[in-house]
Design a protein around this motif. Structure first.
Motif, PDB file in Angstrom:
ATOM      1  N   PHE A   4       0.818  -1.215   0.000  1.00 32.35           N
ATOM      2  CA  PHE A   4       0.000   0.000   0.000  1.00 32.35           C
ATOM      3  C   PHE A   4       0.853   1.268   0.000  1.00 32.35           C
ATOM      4  O   PHE A   4       0.320   2.363   0.171  1.00 32.35           O
ATOM      5  CB  PHE A   4      -0.914   0.019   1.239  1.00 32.35           C
ATOM      6  N   SER A   5       2.175   1.118  -0.169  1.00 34.72           N
ATOM      7  CA  SER A   5       3.065   2.270  -0.014  1.00 34.72           C
ATOM      8  C   SER A   5       2.799   3.372  -1.042  1.00 34.72           C
ATOM      9  O   SER A   5       3.096   4.541  -0.793  1.00 34.72           O
ATOM     10  CB  SER A   5       4.525   1.820  -0.096  1.00 34.72           C
ATOM     11  N   ASN A  11      -0.928  10.138  -5.553  1.00 34.01           N
ATOM     12  CA  ASN A  11      -1.098   9.041  -6.518  1.00 34.01           C
ATOM     13  C   ASN A  11      -2.573   8.706  -6.742  1.00 34.01           C
ATOM     14  O   ASN A  11      -2.995   8.410  -7.869  1.00 34.01           O
ATOM     15  CB  ASN A  11      -0.349   7.800  -6.041  1.00 34.01           C
ATOM     16  N   ILE A  12      -3.351   8.739  -5.659  1.00 37.13           N
ATOM     17  CA  ILE A  12      -4.783   8.436  -5.798  1.00 37.13           C
ATOM     18  C   ILE A  12      -5.462   9.507  -6.648  1.00 37.13           C
ATOM     19  O   ILE A  12      -6.256   9.214  -7.553  1.00 37.13           O
ATOM     20  CB  ILE A  12      -5.443   8.339  -4.408  1.00 37.13           C
ATOM     21  N   GLY A  37     -10.286  16.040  -4.902  1.00 37.10           N
ATOM     22  CA  GLY A  37      -9.258  16.212  -3.874  1.00 37.10           C
ATOM     23  C   GLY A  37      -9.650  15.653  -2.515  1.00 37.10           C
ATOM     24  O   GLY A  37      -8.935  14.820  -1.940  1.00 37.10           O
ATOM     25  N   PRO A  38     -10.793  16.072  -1.939  1.00 38.23           N
ATOM     26  CA  PRO A  38     -11.189  15.537  -0.619  1.00 38.23           C
ATOM     27  C   PRO A  38     -11.393  14.028  -0.628  1.00 38.23           C
ATOM     28  O   PRO A  38     -11.063  13.338   0.337  1.00 38.23           O
ATOM     29  CB  PRO A  38     -12.502  16.281  -0.331  1.00 38.23           C
ATOM     30  N   GLU A  39     -11.931  13.494  -1.715  1.00 36.37           N
ATOM     31  CA  GLU A  39     -12.133  12.043  -1.798  1.00 36.37           C
ATOM     32  C   GLU A  39     -10.786  11.323  -1.790  1.00 36.37           C
ATOM     33  O   GLU A  39     -10.631  10.278  -1.141  1.00 36.37           O
ATOM     34  CB  GLU A  39     -12.911  11.687  -3.056  1.00 36.37           C
ATOM     35  N   SER A  40      -9.793  11.868  -2.513  1.00 36.08           N
ATOM     36  CA  SER A  40      -8.473  11.245  -2.543  1.00 36.08           C
ATOM     37  C   SER A  40      -7.833  11.257  -1.159  1.00 36.08           C
ATOM     38  O   SER A  40      -7.183  10.286  -0.737  1.00 36.08           O
ATOM     39  CB  SER A  40      -7.568  11.982  -3.542  1.00 36.08           C
ATOM     40  N   TRP A  41      -8.012  12.372  -0.462  1.00 40.38           N
ATOM     41  CA  TRP A  41      -7.499  12.455   0.906  1.00 40.38           C
ATOM     42  C   TRP A  41      -8.159  11.406   1.800  1.00 40.38           C
ATOM     43  O   TRP A  41      -7.499  10.736   2.598  1.00 40.38           O
ATOM     44  CB  TRP A  41      -7.766  13.866   1.443  1.00 40.38           C
ATOM     45  N   LEU A  43      -9.578   8.551   0.840  1.00 40.94           N
ATOM     46  CA  LEU A  43      -9.144   7.212   0.426  1.00 40.94           C
ATOM     47  C   LEU A  43      -7.744   6.890   0.934  1.00 40.94           C
ATOM     48  O   LEU A  43      -7.443   5.737   1.267  1.00 40.94           O
ATOM     49  CB  LEU A  43      -9.197   7.094  -1.096  1.00 40.94           C
ATOM     50  N   GLU A  44      -6.874   7.889   0.997  1.00 44.34           N
ATOM     51  CA  GLU A  44      -5.542   7.653   1.561  1.00 44.34           C
ATOM     52  C   GLU A  44      -5.653   7.151   3.007  1.00 44.34           C
ATOM     53  O   GLU A  44      -4.946   6.234   3.422  1.00 44.34           O
ATOM     54  CB  GLU A  44      -4.704   8.927   1.519  1.00 44.34           C
ATOM     55  N   GLY A  45      -6.557   7.761   3.771  1.00 43.55           N
ATOM     56  CA  GLY A  45      -6.772   7.313   5.147  1.00 43.55           C
ATOM     57  C   GLY A  45      -7.263   5.880   5.211  1.00 43.55           C
ATOM     58  O   GLY A  45      -6.835   5.097   6.072  1.00 43.55           O
ATOM     59  N   LEU A  46      -8.157   5.503   4.300  1.00 40.31           N
ATOM     60  CA  LEU A  46      -8.652   4.125   4.274  1.00 40.31           C
ATOM     61  C   LEU A  46      -7.538   3.137   3.961  1.00 40.31           C
ATOM     62  O   LEU A  46      -7.451   2.064   4.555  1.00 40.31           O
ATOM     63  CB  LEU A  46      -9.771   3.994   3.235  1.00 40.31           C
TER      64      LEU A  46
END
Length: 382
Positions: A4-5, A11-12, A37-41, A43-46
């Motif tokens: 997951f790195s 990247n997302i 942008g907010p969705e990518s942020w 998804l990074e947390g997930l």
């Protein structure tokens, strides 16, 4: 394991924008980029959570409470911190349960009287337990101050360490014990069963096992405390009574199976013998260093002690799984290598240990189990 790195915000977001036709404005500040942008942020947390779940599903990478739950499946528990037990000497009788304070370099510590030991010419002796768990209670020796007034008390002193306090077991130590259960099956009094049972006892840091040391049916288990130093009488008694206690009124361990040891086995719990290492060496410092022998002595001692700690960590490891043999060696070259890690030191020469320039091979057999500990360090300028 899934990598997951690369699942980060940039990247997302780039991957999502690549799926949008180039005919649509995707530049920074555009409606599409602002919406994704907010969705990518998020998804990074997930993905970070998924990575954490994945790592904590395997013993090699799990930590904390997740490792505790994993090892519990093999009947293993993390060893808790233990309390230091020391000897207190008083000029008169003192009630069990009385509390005394001591001012140490780390602040005030409180010790409670647990048990009367004996009366000698030196005074009345008691076992005293530090009320703060961990290694902090091990080192203080000196005057005690009564928290509650004791009539006629004019002298109160804390002296010998009877049982060392230890910190809570680390993830690395717990993981090592867990993985060791897969190496050799623990069964019916074999070496693995003794080793696993003894290392699971709070306060025990290492063990050497010598089967048939006094004939068939006899076993010697030599232990170190959680700080990898010779165990005190208190800890030895705890382990003895857990593994192979004596029968009522007897002093020798019983072969009748009252403890963890199988019926017919007489198990004796002992401990290692300190081998004090007095080290002398010549050190060359950078030309800009003034009075280096004094200024850097504590750092040099810390480096040597750190090396000896790694040596003691292998104290209980057998050389081969099918041969009862232990090897503990202190190498002069490793001492030099450890000291050269200090940036201001250019060279280390003329290293001697207890007057000899040779490596030190500790005696490890059923008669004696030596534990290397640091004595004095003498530093000579080049």
């Amino acid at each position: 394991m899934i990598d997951f790195s690369n699942k980060n915000y940039a990247n997302i977001l780039a991957a999502q924008l690549s799926r949008i036709p180039d005919t649509i404005d995707k530049r920074e500040g555009s409606m599409i980029q602002t919406a994704l942008g907010p969705e990518s942020w998020y998804l990074e947390g997930l993905y970070l959570d998924l990575n954490s779940v994945q790592k904590n599903a395997y013993a090699e990478t799990a930590g904390g409470i997740f490792l505790d739950m994993l090892v519990a499946e093999r009947g293993i528990e993390r060893k808790t911190a233990t309390y230091a037990v020391k000897k207190g000497v008083f000029n008169r009788e003192v009630s069990v349960g009385s509390r005394f304070s001591a001012l140490t370099g780390s602040g005030y510590l409180t010790y409670r009287i647990m048990e009367f030991i004996a009366q000698t010419d030196a005074g009345y002796m008691y076992k005293m337990r530090c009320e703060t768990a961990g290694e902090i209670g091990n080192n203080y020796t000196g005057q005690l101050i009564a928290i509650d007034y004791v009539t006629g008390l004019t002298s109160a002193e804390l002296t010998d360490l009877l049982s060392a306090g230890t910190e809570e077991e680390t993830d690395d130590s717990l993981r090592e014990r867990y993985l060791a259960t897969f190496d050799v099956a623990s069964f019916g009094g074999n070496i693995a069963s003794y080793r696993n049972a003894i290392l699971a006892i709070d306060g025990v840091g290492a063990v050497q096992i010598y089967p048939a040391w006094q004939g068939g049916g006899t076993v010697l288990c030599s232990i170190l405390n959680g700080n990898l130093k010779p165990a005190g009488s208190e800890l030895i008694n705890i382990v003895q009574n857990t593994i192979c206690p004596p029968e009522n009124g007897e002093t020798e361990p019983s072969a009748n199976g009252y403890g963890m040891a199988p019926i017919g086995a007489v198990v004796t719990i002992g401990t290692g013998t300190e081998l004090v290492l007095n080290i002398s060496l010549t050190v060359q410092f950078l030309a800009s260093v003034q009075n280096g022998e004094t200024a850097y002595k504590s750092q040099i001692e810390e480096k040597i002690e750190a090396y000896l700690e790694t040596v003691r960590q292998s104290w209980g490891a057998m050389l081969k799984s099918q041969k009862i043999e232990y090897a503990v060696t202190i190498y002069v070259s490793r001492i030099i290598y450890a000291i050269l890690d200090i940036p201001e030191i250019v060279n280390v020469t003329d290293v001697t240990i207890n007057g000899s320039a040779s490596d030190v091979v500790c005696v490890e057999n059923s008669s004696m189990q030596q534990v290397p500990v640091l004595g004095t360090v003498t530093i000579n300028g080049s």
